[in-house]
Scaffold this motif. Structure first.
Motif, short mmCIF file in Angstrom:
data_model
loop_
_atom_site.label_atom_id
_atom_site.label_comp_id
_atom_site.label_asym_id
_atom_site.label_seq_id
_atom_site.Cartn_x
_atom_site.Cartn_y
_atom_site.Cartn_z
N UNK A 134 39.27 66.80 26.33
CA UNK A 134 39.52 66.00 27.52
C UNK A 134 38.52 64.91 27.79
N UNK A 135 37.71 64.59 26.78
CA UNK A 135 36.67 63.57 26.99
C UNK A 135 37.28 62.21 27.33
N UNK A 136 38.27 61.77 26.56
CA UNK A 136 38.95 60.52 26.89
C UNK A 136 40.18 60.82 27.73
N UNK A 137 40.30 60.11 28.83
CA UNK A 137 41.38 60.36 29.78
C UNK A 137 42.21 59.08 29.88
N UNK A 138 43.26 59.04 29.09
CA UNK A 138 44.09 57.85 29.01
C UNK A 138 45.06 57.81 30.19
N UNK A 139 45.14 56.67 30.84
CA UNK A 139 46.03 56.50 31.99
C UNK A 139 46.90 55.28 31.75
N UNK A 140 48.20 55.50 31.70
CA UNK A 140 49.12 54.39 31.43
C UNK A 140 49.33 53.55 32.68
N UNK A 141 49.27 52.23 32.50
CA UNK A 141 49.53 51.30 33.59
C UNK A 141 50.69 50.40 33.18
N UNK A 142 51.35 49.79 34.18
CA UNK A 142 52.52 48.97 33.91
C UNK A 142 52.37 47.60 34.55
N UNK A 143 52.81 46.55 33.86
CA UNK A 143 52.78 45.22 34.46
C UNK A 143 53.55 45.19 35.77
N UNK A 144 52.94 44.60 36.78
CA UNK A 144 53.59 44.47 38.08
C UNK A 144 53.44 45.66 38.99
N UNK A 145 52.85 46.75 38.50
CA UNK A 145 52.69 47.97 39.30
C UNK A 145 51.22 48.17 39.65
N UNK A 146 50.82 47.93 40.90
CA UNK A 146 49.41 48.13 41.28
C UNK A 146 49.01 49.59 41.09
N UNK A 147 47.75 49.80 40.73
CA UNK A 147 47.24 51.17 40.64
C UNK A 147 45.87 51.24 41.29
N UNK A 148 45.61 52.39 41.86
CA UNK A 148 44.34 52.65 42.53
C UNK A 148 43.37 53.23 41.50
N UNK A 149 42.38 52.43 41.12
CA UNK A 149 41.40 52.90 40.15
C UNK A 149 40.41 53.86 40.80
N UNK A 150 40.37 53.88 42.13
CA UNK A 150 39.44 54.72 42.84
C UNK A 150 38.25 53.92 43.33
N UNK A 151 37.49 54.51 44.24
CA UNK A 151 36.27 53.89 44.76
C UNK A 151 36.53 52.51 45.36
N UNK A 152 37.72 52.36 45.96
CA UNK A 152 38.03 51.14 46.69
C UNK A 152 38.58 49.99 45.87
N UNK A 153 38.85 50.20 44.60
CA UNK A 153 39.35 49.12 43.75
C UNK A 153 40.82 49.33 43.40
N UNK A 154 41.64 48.33 43.71
CA UNK A 154 43.05 48.33 43.33
C UNK A 154 43.27 47.23 42.30
N UNK A 155 44.04 47.55 41.26
CA UNK A 155 44.29 46.60 40.18
C UNK A 155 45.79 46.42 40.00
N UNK A 156 46.18 45.19 39.78
CA UNK A 156 47.57 44.90 39.48
C UNK A 156 47.66 44.21 38.13
N UNK A 157 48.24 44.86 37.13
CA UNK A 157 48.42 44.23 35.82
C UNK A 157 49.47 43.12 35.88
N UNK A 158 49.22 42.03 35.17
CA UNK A 158 50.14 40.90 35.11
C UNK A 158 50.58 40.72 33.66
N UNK A 159 51.88 40.79 33.41
CA UNK A 159 52.39 40.60 32.05
C UNK A 159 52.18 39.15 31.63
N UNK A 160 51.54 38.96 30.48
CA UNK A 160 51.28 37.61 29.98
C UNK A 160 51.92 37.34 28.63
#
Length: 304
Positions: A134-160
């Motif tokens: 369990x050392x690497x914890x892969x988390x899938x994200x999707x373009x256009x779907x915001x995700x909460x990374x934690x600690x107050x940071x929200x990220x929104x991937x943009x398809x390029x």
């Protein structure tokens, strides 16, 4: 939100080990008005405690050493890190090779789109990130779907772009869904401060331009000044656009396309060693500065 530029150069850095272009030569001769730079790397925090790396450059080890806020804390145990996660914008080598440095028995969360995760998990090199269960914890994200990374940071991937890295075999290309192969990121803190990071920008659509206008700071692909920049140095090399990089200059370049974005801090990053904007007294540098742009440099910090 605090953003640190750990590296501002494109793949190969500045100077590049095998290059005698004017910029690389100037660095080796210790000429003024140009700074050396490591390969593109960003770090961001929304709470001054947990930091998130955007990509993992081949220079990551030295970049972490050179940044005291990213050092482990002796009071927190034998092995620890303020790095709470890594967010990948593509599977390009200059964005992922630094992951191999994270294998030293510390859990690491990696956010990436499905094609990027598939590419990396299939490569046996990256199995070294699982030396502990369990050392690497892969988390899938999707373009256009915001995700909460934690600690107050929200990220929104943009398809390029759906362009896969050139090292991918034809067999793997045929089996992969390339959607989200290259993304940009909108970073937002709890107070609504927003920044964009797009180190590989193939084009600028109307919706993307509108999205960028909602940010206070944007980091934009500054890899090449012209489309044929590499070909002028070495015939037979690819054009900027064919590599997924919109050049800065020209009527359809990023400088002209984004000229009407006002009241935004605009910064070029991921800058190739051949780009004349790296010379602080060049006409190209004056052109972008007169248009309100900056050139990123290793150690630049921004508070949004």
């Amino acid at each position: 939100m605090r953003i640190k530029v750990l590296g501002a150069a494109a793949g190969g850095g500045l100077p590049q080990w095998n290059c005698t272009c004017p910029n690389c030569s100037a660095i080796r001769l210790n000429q003024p008005h140009i700074k050396s730079s490591t390969q593109s790397q960003l770090a961001v925090t929304a709470d001054d405690s947990a930091w998130f790396l955007i990509n993992a450059s081949p220079d990551l080890r030295q970049q972490l050493i050179d940044t005291p806020t990213l050092h482990p804390g002796p009071a927190k145990g034998f092995r620890n890190t303020p790095v709470a996660g890594i967010i990948l914008t593509s599977a390009d080598l200059d964005h992922v090779l630094g992951l191999l440095l994270m294998r030293e028995f510390t859990p690491v969360r990696i956010y990436a789109t499905r094609p990027v995760i598939t590419i990396l998990q299939k490569n046996s090199f990256f199995q070294m990130l699982d030396r502990l269960p369990g050392q690497s914890r892969w988390t899938e994200i999707e373009p256009g779907a915001p995700f909460d990374a934690g600690n107050g940071l929200t990220c929104t991937p943009i398809a390029l772009s759906n362009n896969l890295p050139t090292y991918i075999s034809e067999e793997d290309r045929a089996s992969l869904n390339p959607t989200g192969a290259t993304i940009g990121l909108i970073l937002e803190d709890l107070h609504g401060a927003r920044a964009a990071y797009l180190p590989a920008l193939p084009s600028v659509s109307g919706p993307l331009k509108q999205l960028l206008s909602t940010c206070s700071t944007i980091f934009i692909d500054g890899t090449f000044w012209t489309d044929d920049e590499l070909q002028r140095i070495q015939p037979g090399t690819p054009l900027a656009r064919s590599m997924g990089h919109l050049p800065i200059s020209g009527p359809e370049g990023s400088l002209a396309t984004l000229r009407d974005l006002k009241n935004i801090r605009k910064i070029y990053t991921h800058i190739n060693n051949t780009n004349p904007i790296l010379q602080e007294q060049s006409s190209e540098r004056r052109t972008i500065e007169d248009a309100g742009w900056e050139v990123a440099w290793d150690g630049l910090e921004i508070n949004t």
